[in-house]
Design a protein around this motif. Structure first.
Motif, short mmCIF file in Angstrom:
data_model
loop_
_atom_site.label_atom_id
_atom_site.label_comp_id
_atom_site.label_asym_id
_atom_site.label_seq_id
_atom_site.Cartn_x
_atom_site.Cartn_y
_atom_site.Cartn_z
N UNK A 96 0.80 -1.24 0.00
CA UNK A 96 0.00 0.00 0.00
C UNK A 96 0.83 1.28 0.00
N UNK A 97 2.05 1.23 0.54
CA UNK A 97 2.84 2.47 0.65
C UNK A 97 3.85 2.63 -0.49
N UNK A 98 3.69 1.83 -1.54
CA UNK A 98 4.59 1.94 -2.67
C UNK A 98 4.33 3.24 -3.44
N UNK A 99 5.42 3.93 -3.76
CA UNK A 99 5.36 5.09 -4.64
C UNK A 99 6.02 4.70 -5.96
N UNK A 100 5.27 4.58 -7.05
CA UNK A 100 5.85 4.09 -8.31
C UNK A 100 7.05 4.89 -8.80
N UNK A 101 7.09 6.16 -8.50
CA UNK A 101 8.24 6.96 -8.99
C UNK A 101 9.54 6.55 -8.33
N UNK A 102 9.46 5.79 -7.22
CA UNK A 102 10.69 5.34 -6.55
C UNK A 102 11.28 4.08 -7.18
N UNK A 103 10.56 3.44 -8.10
CA UNK A 103 11.05 2.22 -8.72
C UNK A 103 12.16 2.52 -9.72
N UNK A 104 13.13 1.59 -9.80
CA UNK A 104 14.23 1.70 -10.76
C UNK A 104 14.54 0.33 -11.31
N UNK A 105 15.30 0.31 -12.44
CA UNK A 105 15.84 -0.94 -12.95
C UNK A 105 17.11 -1.27 -12.20
N UNK A 106 17.82 -2.31 -12.69
CA UNK A 106 19.06 -2.71 -11.99
C UNK A 106 20.01 -1.53 -11.89
N UNK A 107 20.15 -0.79 -12.96
CA UNK A 107 20.90 0.46 -12.93
C UNK A 107 20.00 1.52 -12.31
N UNK A 108 20.35 1.98 -11.13
CA UNK A 108 19.50 2.90 -10.39
C UNK A 108 19.26 4.21 -11.12
N UNK A 109 20.06 4.46 -12.12
CA UNK A 109 19.85 5.67 -12.90
C UNK A 109 18.69 5.52 -13.87
N UNK A 110 18.28 4.29 -14.12
CA UNK A 110 17.17 4.03 -15.04
C UNK A 110 15.85 4.10 -14.27
N UNK A 111 15.24 5.23 -14.32
CA UNK A 111 13.98 5.47 -13.62
C UNK A 111 12.82 5.37 -14.59
N UNK A 112 11.62 5.44 -14.09
CA UNK A 112 10.46 5.32 -14.97
C UNK A 112 10.43 6.43 -16.01
N UNK A 113 10.06 6.03 -17.22
CA UNK A 113 9.87 7.01 -18.28
C UNK A 113 8.67 7.89 -17.95
N UNK A 114 7.69 7.29 -17.28
CA UNK A 114 6.50 8.02 -16.81
C UNK A 114 6.01 7.33 -15.53
#
Length: 877
Positions: free
Chosen positions: A592-610
């Motif tokens: 419930x407390x997940x914020x999608x904008x905090x998700x990343x791929x293996x490379x932490x620099x790869x964040x959501x496109x949207x």
């Protein structure tokens, strides 16, 4: 003498007395009645009793033995037409004592015997209740039309009253002062109203008394004579309890008794009429004597008295009135007798009376039905005050609000009210979601007759009825939308609707295309709406849910809730032939407390496109963002992992579950080394825990090798010959999942229903036929269109029986099977690898000491079901 008039005769409250000579008409005013020896008492029913002293005015006296008088005319005051009733009485009375003292309601009277014309004095007293006196008294009950005359008080010169100071009056002055005095042939009479100037009060043995002491001078044949007269009447001495009246009269009244006296007789009566002992016992009356008092005890409510209604401060009260009589005859030392008679009306203090309410309402009839009482006969219901206004009794009945009066044999009254729940004055509210409370509050307005005294009584009625129909919710889904319909209950649209955590307002209703009519409202919303939640995300679908809550804000009641969960098609991962990968990550309910904008791929620099508060969209190439490559058989596999950014996660709750989602793309490598795309998922998004349930397995015996007809339960037991084939079918029931396959693990036969009993013989071992059997079990293929073939296994065996050398142990057998439910495309080793894949590796169960015989098996019976892992059993008999 006493005259009793019923309601039909007592038309008024004043009396006109006609003189005996017929020439004089005198209206008996209260003052004149007390002076002349008359009193009148009326009860609430209108019955009237008129008392007249035999020594009173307007009574013709014949030698103090026969008395003709009480010729009366009654009329109604204020009535222009006089209604008359001429009545008269003639009485005989000769039981005179030397001194007679009467205490009536409005006067006291004393008469003394005086010398006759020859100078002698008759000092003999007679018993009032002797046979002679009873006969005399009975003559007073008849009516007579004989004329009456005024008896003049001649011969009296003057009177000296002692208070205790002497006051001297001549006869004319005494009469003008309201006193009565007269001489008869044998007696001298003096009469005084209460509370005159020449009477006084004194406590005698604790009882307040009104006293009269007078010396009377009169002319006799032998000269001027003086007689001392005294009368004393109680004006108190009553003690009240809740249910008893105690009346105390002093035994020794100082002005009346001097020296020693002997009590000859004591009698009690009611309304001037004596009672004998039997009558007193029947009425629970007692007359007793103490050291200082005569005590009369009367129960409150005795039938000789009556109750009367009162309304101090507009509240209903009762009083009880009864008129006891006490008569005492005593003799002094000089042998002079005194007859002392007291008529003493007693009225209790006002007693609050709360009428009882009998609520006879049957809620299912939807009508209030109540009874209020008891009231006395002199109470009249005038009107009823509702919250909507005041209605008279006639107006209530005209409107269908039935108001009735009921009278009992003793004159008491009750009132019944019948008021429908639908009446405007009836309030209703819900005490709980399914219960309606109907409440009625009215004020009943009464009058007390004849005074027209008003009072009121509040009445509250309440009834509960389970007559509420709650609103109902229904819903369906298609590939994109939830469709919701809410039907109103019996209370209409008196609730608020919550969709998820938001209130369904008019603005939100426009977004969701809300439509409404008098019976229901409906709307639809996409599964991606912010008011839905995602329960489970799979490779090609998402399970979304919408929650509705119907809420009554007035009393914080939940009127209904509804949850609808559906699977919607959604491809969250796409692998393109150009090496590009797109992934849609969704926030699920389990995090419930997940914020999608905090998700990343293996490379932490790869964040959501949207990203927003529910979605995160990634797009990357297989040679970036830390994507790894491996080879597996003919596939080249690219993998990346979506996780929570550890820096961002530091701001989340430590109790939040971790988020990890593996993204995999499979590329097929063909023989010419050219690459083609093929996607095979390996990991799933976070999911909710799977539900659990039961699978049902059925075993049947077919009548033929085509498995078209089966034996029914009522067909058993079934007779088969040795070596005759038996065709069994085992099926996984109530499942259409073609990813499941039923495998027969082991089947064996026993002599009874206990699956662990001995002896036993193996038919199927570890999924294959028993190689040690001379007539091995045969598996049959399953071809069917109506059912899932993988859910069915068929096999046959030849009928046999157990033997011990040449002896047949029992001509019956039971067959048991263990079934296993497997994934249809499982690559695991063991029983789930398929039905009898490797028969060579199968080992038969050990020999149990008995062999199969070839004699007749008499019958077959049984159809059994089982959950996964339990026995599936067919039995032979």
């Amino acid at each position: 003498m006493r005259l009793t008039l019923d309601k039909a005769l007592a038309v008024g409250n004043q009396l006109e007395v006609e003189a005996i000579n017929g020439t004089q008409h005198v209206v008996l005013t209260p003052g004149l009645a007390a002076q002349c020896g008359y009193s009148m008492e009326s009860d609430p029913w209108g019955n009237t009793r008129i008392y007249a002293s035999l020594m009173g005015c307007f009574v013709e006296n014949e030698e103090d033995k026969t008395f003709v008088g009480l010729r009366l005319t009654m009329y109604s005051q204020g009535n222009s037409e006089v209604i008359t009733h001429d009545v008269a009485k003639t009485c005989t009375y000769s039981a005179w004592a030397s001194r007679e003292i009467i205490c009536d309601r409005n006067y006291m009277e004393v008469s003394n015997y005086i010398a006759t014309s020859d100078g002698s004095v008759d000092m003999k007293g007679q018993d009032l209740y002797s046979e002679e006196s009873k006969n005399d008294a009975s003559m007073c009950e008849g009516f007579s039309s004989q004329p009456t005359s005024h008896s003049q008080a001649t011969g009296i010169w003057k009177m000296t009253f002692y208070t205790p100071e002497p006051t001297v009056m001549v006869l004319r002055e005494a009469l003008e002062a309201g006193y009565g005095a007269k001489m008869t042939p044998n007696r001298l009479v003096v009469r005084s109203p209460y509370n005159t100037a020449e009477t006084y009060s004194e406590d005698v043995a604790g009882v307040p008394m009104e006293l009269l002491k007078v010396s009377t001078y009169y002319k006799a044949q032998h000269g001027l004579t003086m007689v001392n007269l005294a009368a004393a009447c109680p004006i108190g001495g009553v003690i009240f309890s809740e249910d008893l009246i105690s009346w105390h009269v002093p035994r020794r009244i100082t002005p009346l008794i001097e020296g020693r006296v002997t009590i000859l007789e004591t009698h009690m009566g009611i309304d001037g009429e004596g009672l004998d002992k039997k009558q007193m016992i029947a009425r629970h009356y007692t007359l007793s004597t103490t050291e200082y008092h005569f005590v009369v005890e009367i129960p409150v409510g005795s039938p000789d008295g009556y109750f009367k209604s009162h309304a101090p401060d507009y509240q209903y009260h009762l009083s009880y009135t009864v008129e006891p009589m006490l008569e005492i005859l005593w003799r002094a030392d000089n042998h002079a007798d005194t007859r002392y008679k007291i008529l003493f009306p007693i009225t209790t203090p006002l007693m609050p009376w709360l009428p009882e309410l009998s609520d006879n309402t049957i809620p299912e009839e939807r009508v209030f039905n109540a009874q209020l009482g008891l009231f006395l006969h002199d109470v009249e219901l005038v009107n009823i005050t509702f919250s909507t206004g005041i209605l008279s009794v006639a107006e209530c009945n005209a409107r269908g609000l039935t108001v009735q009066e009921h009278s009992s044999h003793n004159g008491s009254k009750t009132f019944t009210l019948t008021i429908p729940f639908a009446e405007d004055a009836v309030l209703k509210y819900n005490s709980e979601p399914l219960v309606t409370v109907y409440y009625l509050s009215v004020i009943l307005g009464f009058f007390i007759l004849p005074e027209q005294t008003p009072f009121s009584h509040p009445l509250e009625l309440e009834a509960s009825l389970q007559d509420v129909v709650l609103p109902s919710i229904a819903g369906t889904c298609d590939e994109t939308f939830f469709y919701i319909s809410v039907k109103y209950g019996s209370q209409g649209h008196n609730f608020q609707t919550m969709i998820g955590a938001r209130l369904l307002t008019s603005d939100l209703g426009e977004v969701y295309s809300l439509t409404e009519n008098g019976t229901h409202f409906s709307f639809f919303l996409p599964y991606t709406s912010p008011d839905t939640v995602f329960e489970l995300v799979e490779t090609f679908s998402v399970k979304a849910r919408v929650d509705l809550l119907l809420w009554n804000v007035d009393n914080n009641w939940k009127l209904g809730d509804f949850s609808l969960a559906c699977n919607f098609p959604l491809n969250t991962t796409k692998c393109f032939t150009n090496g590009t990968v797109s992934v849609l990550a969704l926030k699920v309910e389990s995090v419930p407390n997940l914020t999608p904008s905090w998700l990343t791929l293996t490379d932490k620099a790869c964040k959501p496109y949207f990203s927003d508060d529910r979605f995160a969209y990634f797009s990357f190439t297989v040679d970036s963002c830390g994507t790894t490559r491996t080879f597996l058989d003919n596939y080249m596999v690219y993998e990346n992992v979506i996780t929570m950014d550890q820096h961002s996660k530091a701001y989340a709750s430590p109790a939040d579950p971790s988020y990890r989602h593996t993204v995999s793309c499979y590329y097929l490598i063909n023989e010419t080394e050219s690459l083609a795309f093929h996607y095979k998922p390996r990991d799933k998004m976070p999911t909710a825990e799977a539900g659990s349930g039961q699978l049902m397995v059925q075993m049947r015996l077919a009548q033929d090798a085509e498995y078209k007809r089966f034996y029914q339960v009522t067909d058993y037991p079934i007779v088969k010959y040795l070596r005759e084939p038996l065709f069994f079918e085992v099926e996984l029931m109530q499942s259409t999942d073609n990813q499941l396959e039923l495998i027969l693990d082991n089947c064996w036969a026993t002599l009874n229903e206990d699956r662990t009993s001995l002896p036993s013989w193996d038919l199927i071992v570890d999924g294959c036929e028993n190689l040690d059997d001379n007539y091995m079990t045969v598996f049959h293929p399953v071809v069917t269109e109506a059912r899932v073939p993988a859910h069915i296994k068929r096999f046959s065996m030849k009928t046999f029986t157990f033997t011990n050398d040449a002896e047949v142990l029992k001509n019956q057998i039971f067959v048991h099977c263990d079934a296993v439910i497997c994934e249809a495309k499982s690559t695991l080793d063991g029983i789930c690898s398929g039905q009898c894949v490797n028969a060579k590796g199968i080992r038969a169960r050990p020999f149990k000491g008995l062999r199969k015989g070839e004699k007749l098996c008499s019958a077959l019976r049984g159809v059994y079901t089982s959950a996964i892992g339990a026995d599936v059993t067919a039995c032979f008999m």
